[in-house]
Enzyme design. Structure first.
Site, PDB file in Angstrom:
ATOM      1  N   LYS A 186       0.850  -1.191   0.000  1.00  0.00           N
ATOM      2  CA  LYS A 186       0.000   0.000   0.000  1.00  0.00           C
ATOM      3  C   LYS A 186       0.880   1.233   0.000  1.00  0.00           C
ATOM      4  O   LYS A 186       1.504   1.571   1.008  1.00  0.00           O
ATOM      5  CB  LYS A 186      -0.928   0.050   1.217  1.00  0.00           C
ATOM      6  CG  LYS A 186      -2.006   1.158   1.037  1.00  0.00           C
ATOM      7  CD  LYS A 186      -2.573   1.652   2.338  1.00  0.00           C
ATOM      8  CE  LYS A 186      -1.796   2.793   2.935  1.00  0.00           C
ATOM      9  NZ  LYS A 186      -1.901   4.064   2.158  1.00  0.00           N
ATOM     10  N   GLY A 239       6.608   4.875   8.655  1.00  0.00           N
ATOM     11  CA  GLY A 239       5.750   6.039   8.793  1.00  0.00           C
ATOM     12  C   GLY A 239       5.864   6.647  10.178  1.00  0.00           C
ATOM     13  O   GLY A 239       6.891   6.535  10.840  1.00  0.00           O
ATOM     14  N   SER A 240       4.791   7.256  10.637  1.00  0.00           N
ATOM     15  CA  SER A 240       4.808   7.975  11.911  1.00  0.00           C
ATOM     16  C   SER A 240       4.657   7.023  13.089  1.00  0.00           C
ATOM     17  O   SER A 240       4.169   5.891  12.954  1.00  0.00           O
ATOM     18  CB  SER A 240       3.678   9.004  11.938  1.00  0.00           C
ATOM     19  OG  SER A 240       2.417   8.343  12.041  1.00  0.00           O
ATOM     20  N   GLY A 244       2.220   3.825  13.473  1.00  0.00           N
ATOM     21  CA  GLY A 244       2.921   2.585  13.810  1.00  0.00           C
ATOM     22  C   GLY A 244       2.263   1.869  14.974  1.00  0.00           C
ATOM     23  O   GLY A 244       2.141   0.636  14.989  1.00  0.00           O
ATOM     24  N   GLU A 262       9.561   1.089  10.986  1.00  0.00           N
ATOM     25  CA  GLU A 262      10.608   2.110  10.862  1.00  0.00           C
ATOM     26  C   GLU A 262       9.890   3.442  10.998  1.00  0.00           C
ATOM     27  O   GLU A 262       9.157   3.844  10.103  1.00  0.00           O
ATOM     28  CB  GLU A 262      11.340   1.971   9.524  1.00  0.00           C
ATOM     29  CG  GLU A 262      12.705   2.659   9.500  1.00  0.00           C
ATOM     30  CD  GLU A 262      12.632   4.075   8.984  1.00  0.00           C
ATOM     31  OE1 GLU A 262      12.552   4.998   9.841  1.00  0.00           O
ATOM     32  OE2 GLU A 262      12.654   4.261   7.774  1.00  0.00           O
ATOM     33  N   CYS A 296      13.034  10.858   7.921  1.00  0.00           N
ATOM     34  CA  CYS A 296      12.857  10.319   9.273  1.00  0.00           C
ATOM     35  C   CYS A 296      14.091  10.528  10.138  1.00  0.00           C
ATOM     36  O   CYS A 296      13.979  10.703  11.356  1.00  0.00           O
ATOM     37  CB  CYS A 296      12.498   8.838   9.201  1.00  0.00           C
ATOM     38  SG  CYS A 296      13.667   7.825   8.270  1.00  0.00           S
ATOM     39  N   GLU A 398       8.891  15.758  16.609  1.00  0.00           N
ATOM     40  CA  GLU A 398       9.316  15.589  15.216  1.00  0.00           C
ATOM     41  C   GLU A 398       8.449  16.492  14.344  1.00  0.00           C
ATOM     42  O   GLU A 398       7.235  16.288  14.209  1.00  0.00           O
ATOM     43  CB  GLU A 398       9.170  14.136  14.762  1.00  0.00           C
ATOM     44  CG  GLU A 398       9.688  13.931  13.343  1.00  0.00           C
ATOM     45  CD  GLU A 398       9.524  12.512  12.838  1.00  0.00           C
ATOM     46  OE1 GLU A 398      10.400  12.054  12.090  1.00  0.00           O
ATOM     47  OE2 GLU A 398       8.518  11.870  13.188  1.00  0.00           O
TER      48      GLU A 398
END
Length: 498
Positions: A186, A239-240, A244, A262, A296, A398
């Site tokens: 996806k 992703g975030s 996650g 990750e 990231c 972040e």
């Protein structure tokens, strides 16, 4: 076809790729994908949902259990992965893929052509080399033949982020295909076009139907359907942190599928008093402003020794001020910094800049959204805050944008302590001529990767991942293969039991 601003005619793919063909979405629903550099619609893309994911998983399961893929040797899998890498290196492929990535993501064409697209073949070739080298072990046990086998985990759901769509795609494909898995991918809803276009290369390379499937759609629909699917054996997510957590919860509540994550980062750079300050300023500049800060492992916190703090700030400000004139059209060869991914992301960055000012941080450079009237799209100036204190909002959150916090320190142990005072632990760096201190910092900082006198040096053979809330598991290198393999023990009685 779509005529891109650089004159390239792009054949856009917009429907799910299942069983080696494009198929319309079950719901018939579609969504607009936006060019972030102009704010205009590129095209509409199928909005895949649970039914589309179910179809893709069914195809992937059949390919794994019944088709020729599951019966192939490592050598045969390697041949297909090498062929896919060769296709990625064809000039027309590179030109079209780069153009699509720039249209959908807003990063400079020169950057995508030099950094993103070359990774595809390099990464695939690295893991093709591993495909026939996956081995178990034998053990010395009296009256037993005891050995282990490494077996593919099965069907993998791969959820890809928007900041490096193609790079993250092959990071997931390389290890999983080498291990013998099949996939349902996806792509991020902000950047679905390059993964959908790439899918046709899989068929052209000779992969059997169902080995790689791509379902575009939104996180709460397609992403959730993958995370909670009872017939997916593993999810690989980039992703975030917040999403996650959702992926991990869904995996636990469904079939306890394997999960690798990750996630985000708030990476520190420690500049010691003996550092070459020109070098340190340039390194820090690239570490935060590369890809418009949408990385990231962006070096968003720089801890600078008090004796060189003002000199560092002056040089960092000069570099940032010069960069402002090189923001804009991603297809212009002079552009160094492209667009932020979306209006929503831009607004979030601007809110953090406002918060930084309110909390008393000193704005040294930037701080503005620009080019709305002339270019359109979403652009934020390279921004530097000085006199930032540990624990302030822009120091701990972040931001995922071009915003740098510069923090003064006097004592190295204090700098290490403050570097580690974060929920993240993805990457870090130290700039110094003293190798003893370099090792001290590298070993003391809690991060998955620490660079010494360099930044963002990532190779296929280097494990990459984070401590703490920056993730679970490692990408790249042999470590990545282990994410897609199960270990089976076989014990044979060598005594005659009959």
């Amino acid at each position: 076809e779509f005529d891109a601003p650089n004159g390239v005619k792009c054949r856009l793919a917009t429907d799910p790729w299942i069983n080696n063909e494009y198929v319309p979405p079950v719901s018939g629903e579609r969504f607009e994908t936006i060019n972030p550099a102009t704010g205009t619609v590129i095209t509409t893309v199928a909005s895949g949902g649970k039914a589309d994911v179910d179809a893709a998983v069914k195809a992937a399961r059949a390919a794994f259990e019944e088709g020729p893929w599951g019966k192939m040797s490592g050598v045969e899998r390697a041949q297909l992965i090498f062929k896919l890498a060769d296709l990625c290196d064809e000039e027309e492929t590179k030109k079209e893929l780069t153009t699509i990535e720039v249209l959908d993501n807003g990063k400079p064409f020169t950057m995508a052509a030099a950094v993103d697209v070359p990774v595809l073949s390099t990464h695939l070739r690295y893991f093709a080399g591993w495909a026939d080298k996956i081995t178990g072990e034998t053990f010395d046990v009296k009256d037993q033949l005891l050995y282990t086998r490494k077996e593919a985990v099965g069907v993998v759901g791969a959820i890809i982020p928007w900041n490096f769509p193609l790079v993250m795609l092959v990071w997931k494909l390389g290890a999983s295909l080498a291990a013998g898995c099949t996939l349902v991918v996806k792509p991020a809803e902000q950047t679905p076009l390059s993964a959908l276009w790439f899918a046709q290369l899989v068929k052209k390379a000779g992969f059997p139907p169902g080995v790689v499937n791509v379902v575009p759609g939104f996180g709460p629909t397609a992403g959730a359907a993958i995370s909670e699917h009872m017939d997916i054996d593993k999810v690989a997510f980039t992703g975030s942190v917040n999403v996650g957590r959702m992926v991990m919860c869904a995996a636990a509540k469904s079939n306890l599928k394997r999960v690798t994550l990750e996630l985000g980062g708030k990476s520190p750079i420690v500049v010691l008093q003996d550092a070459d300050i020109d070098f340190a300023a340039n390194l820090s500049h690239q570490a935060i402003f590369f890809n418009a800060g949408q990385v990231c492992f962006a070096g968003s916190r720089v801890f600078v020794h008090a004796s060189v703090y003002d000199e560092f700030l002056d040089k960092a400000k000069t570099l940032a001020d010069e960069r402002k004139s090189k923001l804009g059209d991603p297809f212009d060869p002079a552009t160094l910094q492209g667009a932020q991914i979306s209006k929503r992301q831009t607004e979030q960055i601007m809110r953090y800049i406002v918060v930084g000012k309110k909390e008393g941080c000193r704005l040294v450079s930037g701080g503005n959204q620009i080019l709305q009237e002339t270019q359109g799209g979403y652009f934020v100036e390279p921004t530097i805050f000085a006199d930032v204190q540990s624990g302030q909002t822009i120091e701990k959150d972040e931001i995922f944008g071009p915003v740098l916090s510069v923090i003064k320190f006097n004592d190295l142990d204090d700098a290490i302590l403050k570097s580690n005072c974060t929920t993240y632990g993805l990457a870090a760096a130290v700039v110094t001529k003293d190798i003893t201190k370099a090792f001290k910092v590298a070993h003391a900082i809690k991060a998955g990767t620490v660079w010494v006198n360099q930044y963002a040096a990532i190779t296929c053979g280097q494990p990459f991942g984070g401590y703490k809330q920056s993730g679970i598991g490692r990408e790249n290198a042999k470590s990545a293969l282990d994410n897609f393999l199960e270990t089976k023990s076989v014990a044979v009685n060598l005594n005659d039991p009959m």
